[in-house]
Design a protein around this motif. Sequence first.
Motif, PDB file in Angstrom:
ATOM      1  N   PRO A  88       0.810  -1.224   0.000  1.00 48.39           N
ATOM      2  CA  PRO A  88       0.000   0.000   0.000  1.00 48.39           C
ATOM      3  C   PRO A  88       0.845   1.276   0.000  1.00 48.39           C
ATOM      4  O   PRO A  88       0.501   2.257  -0.680  1.00 48.39           O
ATOM      5  N   LEU A  89       1.956   1.267   0.732  1.00 50.10           N
ATOM      6  CA  LEU A  89       2.838   2.434   0.729  1.00 50.10           C
ATOM      7  C   LEU A  89       3.434   2.667  -0.653  1.00 50.10           C
ATOM      8  O   LEU A  89       3.540   3.811  -1.119  1.00 50.10           O
ATOM      9  N   ALA A  90       3.836   1.580  -1.315  1.00 51.35           N
ATOM     10  CA  ALA A  90       4.418   1.713  -2.653  1.00 51.35           C
ATOM     11  C   ALA A  90       3.403   2.257  -3.642  1.00 51.35           C
ATOM     12  O   ALA A  90       3.726   3.105  -4.488  1.00 51.35           O
ATOM     13  N   ILE A  91       2.161   1.778  -3.546  1.00 53.07           N
ATOM     14  CA  ILE A  91       1.108   2.284  -4.433  1.00 53.07           C
ATOM     15  C   ILE A  91       0.870   3.769  -4.177  1.00 53.07           C
ATOM     16  O   ILE A  91       0.784   4.574  -5.119  1.00 53.07           O
ATOM     17  N   GLY A  92       0.780   4.140  -2.911  1.00 55.71           N
ATOM     18  CA  GLY A  92       0.560   5.545  -2.578  1.00 55.71           C
ATOM     19  C   GLY A  92       1.695   6.440  -3.042  1.00 55.71           C
ATOM     20  O   GLY A  92       1.455   7.519  -3.598  1.00 55.71           O
ATOM     21  N   LEU A  93       2.929   6.000  -2.835  1.00 54.09           N
ATOM     22  CA  LEU A  93       4.082   6.804  -3.260  1.00 54.09           C
ATOM     23  C   LEU A  93       4.137   6.949  -4.771  1.00 54.09           C
ATOM     24  O   LEU A  93       4.493   8.014  -5.288  1.00 54.09           O
ATOM     25  N   THR A  94       3.801   5.881  -5.484  1.00 51.48           N
ATOM     26  CA  THR A  94       3.787   5.967  -6.942  1.00 51.48           C
ATOM     27  C   THR A  94       2.756   6.986  -7.407  1.00 51.48           C
ATOM     28  O   THR A  94       3.008   7.785  -8.316  1.00 51.48           O
ATOM     29  N   THR A 137      -3.313 -15.985 -19.769  1.00 52.18           N
ATOM     30  CA  THR A 137      -4.281 -15.643 -18.715  1.00 52.18           C
ATOM     31  C   THR A 137      -4.103 -14.169 -18.392  1.00 52.18           C
ATOM     32  O   THR A 137      -3.276 -13.786 -17.563  1.00 52.18           O
ATOM     33  N   PHE A 138      -4.877 -13.335 -19.057  1.00 51.13           N
ATOM     34  CA  PHE A 138      -4.653 -11.890 -19.033  1.00 51.13           C
ATOM     35  C   PHE A 138      -4.766 -11.310 -17.627  1.00 51.13           C
ATOM     36  O   PHE A 138      -3.946 -10.475 -17.224  1.00 51.13           O
ATOM     37  N   THR A 139      -5.771 -11.728 -16.851  1.00 52.66           N
ATOM     38  CA  THR A 139      -5.978 -11.118 -15.537  1.00 52.66           C
ATOM     39  C   THR A 139      -4.800 -11.386 -14.594  1.00 52.66           C
ATOM     40  O   THR A 139      -4.392 -10.499 -13.842  1.00 52.66           O
ATOM     41  N   THR A 140      -4.244 -12.598 -14.644  1.00 54.52           N
ATOM     42  CA  THR A 140      -3.084 -12.919 -13.809  1.00 54.52           C
ATOM     43  C   THR A 140      -1.897 -12.045 -14.182  1.00 54.52           C
ATOM     44  O   THR A 140      -1.206 -11.501 -13.314  1.00 54.52           O
ATOM     45  N   SER A 141      -1.658 -11.907 -15.477  1.00 53.28           N
ATOM     46  CA  SER A 141      -0.530 -11.103 -15.935  1.00 53.28           C
ATOM     47  C   SER A 141      -0.747  -9.629 -15.647  1.00 53.28           C
ATOM     48  O   SER A 141       0.212  -8.898 -15.353  1.00 53.28           O
ATOM     49  N   LEU A 142      -1.988  -9.184 -15.695  1.00 51.63           N
ATOM     50  CA  LEU A 142      -2.273  -7.767 -15.425  1.00 51.63           C
ATOM     51  C   LEU A 142      -1.956  -7.425 -13.971  1.00 51.63           C
ATOM     52  O   LEU A 142      -1.411  -6.350 -13.687  1.00 51.63           O
ATOM     53  N   LYS A 143      -2.275  -8.339 -13.050  1.00 54.70           N
ATOM     54  CA  LYS A 143      -1.925  -8.111 -11.641  1.00 54.70           C
ATOM     55  C   LYS A 143      -0.415  -7.983 -11.475  1.00 54.70           C
ATOM     56  O   LYS A 143       0.087  -7.103 -10.767  1.00 54.70           O
ATOM     57  N   PHE A 144       0.325  -8.872 -12.139  1.00 51.76           N
ATOM     58  CA  PHE A 144       1.787  -8.835 -12.073  1.00 51.76           C
ATOM     59  C   PHE A 144       2.313  -7.516 -12.623  1.00 51.76           C
ATOM     60  O   PHE A 144       3.174  -6.869 -12.022  1.00 51.76           O
ATOM     61  N   SER A 145       1.820  -7.116 -13.784  1.00 52.09           N
ATOM     62  CA  SER A 145       2.301  -5.895 -14.440  1.00 52.09           C
ATOM     63  C   SER A 145       1.979  -4.657 -13.614  1.00 52.09           C
ATOM     64  O   SER A 145       2.794  -3.724 -13.529  1.00 52.09           O
ATOM     65  N   SER A 146       0.805  -4.635 -13.003  1.00 51.37           N
ATOM     66  CA  SER A 146       0.443  -3.500 -12.162  1.00 51.37           C
ATOM     67  C   SER A 146       1.403  -3.377 -10.989  1.00 51.37           C
ATOM     68  O   SER A 146       1.887  -2.285 -10.669  1.00 51.37           O
ATOM     69  N   ALA A 147       1.705  -4.516 -10.345  1.00 50.81           N
ATOM     70  CA  ALA A 147       2.645  -4.500  -9.225  1.00 50.81           C
ATOM     71  C   ALA A 147       4.021  -4.038  -9.682  1.00 50.81           C
ATOM     72  O   ALA A 147       4.716  -3.311  -8.966  1.00 50.81           O
ATOM     73  N   LYS A 148       4.429  -4.448 -10.891  1.00 53.22           N
ATOM     74  CA  LYS A 148       5.727  -4.036 -11.418  1.00 53.22           C
ATOM     75  C   LYS A 148       5.786  -2.518 -11.560  1.00 53.22           C
ATOM     76  O   LYS A 148       6.821  -1.889 -11.272  1.00 53.22           O
ATOM     77  N   LEU A 149       4.697  -1.915 -12.001  1.00 50.88           N
ATOM     78  CA  LEU A 149       4.672  -0.467 -12.205  1.00 50.88           C
ATOM     79  C   LEU A 149       4.862   0.284 -10.896  1.00 50.88           C
ATOM     80  O   LEU A 149       5.635   1.237 -10.817  1.00 50.88           O
ATOM     81  N   TRP A 150       4.157  -0.129  -9.845  1.00 50.10           N
ATOM     82  CA  TRP A 150       4.333   0.628  -8.601  1.00 50.10           C
ATOM     83  C   TRP A 150       5.616   0.248  -7.873  1.00 50.10           C
ATOM     84  O   TRP A 150       6.128   1.027  -7.087  1.00 50.10           O
ATOM     85  N   VAL A 152       8.464  -0.061  -9.592  1.00 49.98           N
ATOM     86  CA  VAL A 152       9.380   0.850 -10.274  1.00 49.98           C
ATOM     87  C   VAL A 152       9.150   2.279  -9.808  1.00 49.98           C
ATOM     88  O   VAL A 152      10.098   3.041  -9.590  1.00 49.98           O
ATOM     89  N   GLY A 153       7.894   2.648  -9.627  1.00 54.09           N
ATOM     90  CA  GLY A 153       7.596   4.003  -9.173  1.00 54.09           C
ATOM     91  C   GLY A 153       8.160   4.291  -7.796  1.00 54.09           C
ATOM     92  O   GLY A 153       8.844   5.298  -7.583  1.00 54.09           O
ATOM     93  N   ALA A 154       7.891   3.395  -6.836  1.00 54.60           N
ATOM     94  CA  ALA A 154       8.265   3.650  -5.444  1.00 54.60           C
ATOM     95  C   ALA A 154       9.739   3.410  -5.169  1.00 54.60           C
ATOM     96  O   ALA A 154      10.354   4.121  -4.366  1.00 54.60           O
ATOM     97  N   TYR A 155      10.333   2.402  -5.822  1.00 54.62           N
ATOM     98  CA  TYR A 155      11.693   1.988  -5.469  1.00 54.62           C
ATOM     99  C   TYR A 155      12.755   2.450  -6.465  1.00 54.62           C
ATOM    100  O   TYR A 155      13.944   2.288  -6.198  1.00 54.62           O
ATOM    101  N   PHE A 156      12.332   3.042  -7.574  1.00 55.05           N
ATOM    102  CA  PHE A 156      13.325   3.556  -8.528  1.00 55.05           C
ATOM    103  C   PHE A 156      13.107   5.034  -8.827  1.00 55.05           C
ATOM    104  O   PHE A 156      14.017   5.840  -8.665  1.00 55.05           O
ATOM    105  N   LEU A 157      11.899   5.407  -9.246  1.00 54.05           N
ATOM    106  CA  LEU A 157      11.656   6.796  -9.649  1.00 54.05           C
ATOM    107  C   LEU A 157      11.661   7.749  -8.453  1.00 54.05           C
ATOM    108  O   LEU A 157      12.257   8.830  -8.518  1.00 54.05           O
ATOM    109  N   VAL A 158      11.005   7.358  -7.367  1.00 50.31           N
ATOM    110  CA  VAL A 158      11.010   8.222  -6.175  1.00 50.31           C
ATOM    111  C   VAL A 158      12.433   8.396  -5.629  1.00 50.31           C
ATOM    112  O   VAL A 158      12.837   9.524  -5.313  1.00 50.31           O
TER     113      VAL A 158
END
Length: 497
Positions: A88-94, A137-150, A152-158
């Motif tokens: 949740p912190l990573a999502i918020g920071l992203t 299985t699109f929904t499974t991969s979408l969950k993975f990709s979403s987590a990857k985005l935040w 990268v946002g929280a642990y690299f871009l910030v």
Amino acid sequence: MIDPAQPLFGADAARRLFYGYAGVVLVTLVAALATENYILLGLPLLAWVTAQAFLDFRPLFYLLLATIPLSTNITLPGGFGTDLPTEPLAIGLTGLFVLHLARHWRDYEAKRFLHPIALLLYAHVGWILVATVFSATFTTSLKFSSAKLWYVGAYFLVPLLLVRTPGKVRLLIHCILWPLLFVAIQTLVRHSLYGFSFSDQFRTMYPFMSEHVSYAACLSVFVPWLVYLRWWRRLEEKSTWWLTWVIFPIWGLAIFFTFTRAAFVALFVAGGVYLIIKWRLLKPALFAAVIGAVLGVGYFVQDNRYLDYAPNFDTTISHDDFGNLISATYKLEDISTMERVYRWVAAGHMVPYRPVTGWGPAVFLEYYKGFTVNNFATYVSDNESQSGIHSYYLMTLVEQGFPGLLIFLLYVLGALVIGARLYHEQTDPAAKQAIMAALLALVVVDAFNLINDQLETDKVGAQYLLNLAIIVGMGCWRGEEETELKRVDTGGLVTPE
């Protein structure tokens, strides 16, 4: 140069927020007293945390760092798993980063956010999104990709935005060090109650670590930073006794009693890479390693030679003694090693069916059993724990295809090559040694990923991205910038000088 003290909101908006907060406190106080529902008193705290996040998200970032070693994985209703409180912190920071970028994008420095290492990471994430679109299985991969985005946002871009000086790097390291040291000490104490038993070691890490490999990797990745802290304190002519005589022995014992073979190998490899970088031999060493890997795979694939190494089902068992485990490993009688081979063989059979975009991120577990070879089956091949492929490189090939593996290798190896160049170009001693520590931390993770898949965990994957950000930031750092940064970095995103 971007000013990290630039606000998301101006002074007038900040003043309105203050008066609004005071109103919330008064209203909730009256409501709590009138209804005797004192839970309402928590609303002002929640409002303060929310306002603080928008006005200055640096405390939230450092809180995220401190919770990396302390987070725990839980399964929510519906079978959805998450890491608390880090995810949740990573999502918020992203989200906060995106808002900050939208307001101040003209001031973002291309030399940092469009650095070659950053571009390689963006390419890797971009292909993950492409593979997601074509996933089995699109929904499974979408969950993975979403987590990857935040992630990268929280642990690299910030960190690229906030960790801009060697002093901020040391602050980042201390935020992780002390909670991780606490986890190591409590694990050792609890483990001692079991007589440091190999078979009971898994009981001692809960709730902070889900299994011993992630714990060992988390500790091992941090070893270069312990060495860096000792070097820095000696440079500043400060005492290092607490590092040398207290923390180092505890850390060494903690890693040893994880009973994780990959940790010992990864640290040994990191020591060798240190010399290779110092002697400017990284490019030929990596070239030789890639050629060796290709030849090795070719040898086992040709004429199905891998079938000659199928285990004996009756003698391939788990072991309760670490010494027996080491002996069983080279005899091909260790169940964890041969179960890996069982899944690697299945993965090899999956690749030809989807060689370009792969089967989709995070879907290996759903399909691999249809491609297994019974000759390699073990007592745990039913995989009740739902563990993965145990090789991040092979997992990338299966789930993202040959282009995905190529991009990932360019990203991983490119970060090392570019980082080594930045190390030799940097003249500031503190920044130079920080780059070396970050490079060696990357090497530890890269070595772990040969026979594990740790890059998507908050314990290890987060540290990997943080180290990438440190390499970029310290590579761009010039000592003469310090006076200017001190002028603009007031410690708040609301009241820049």
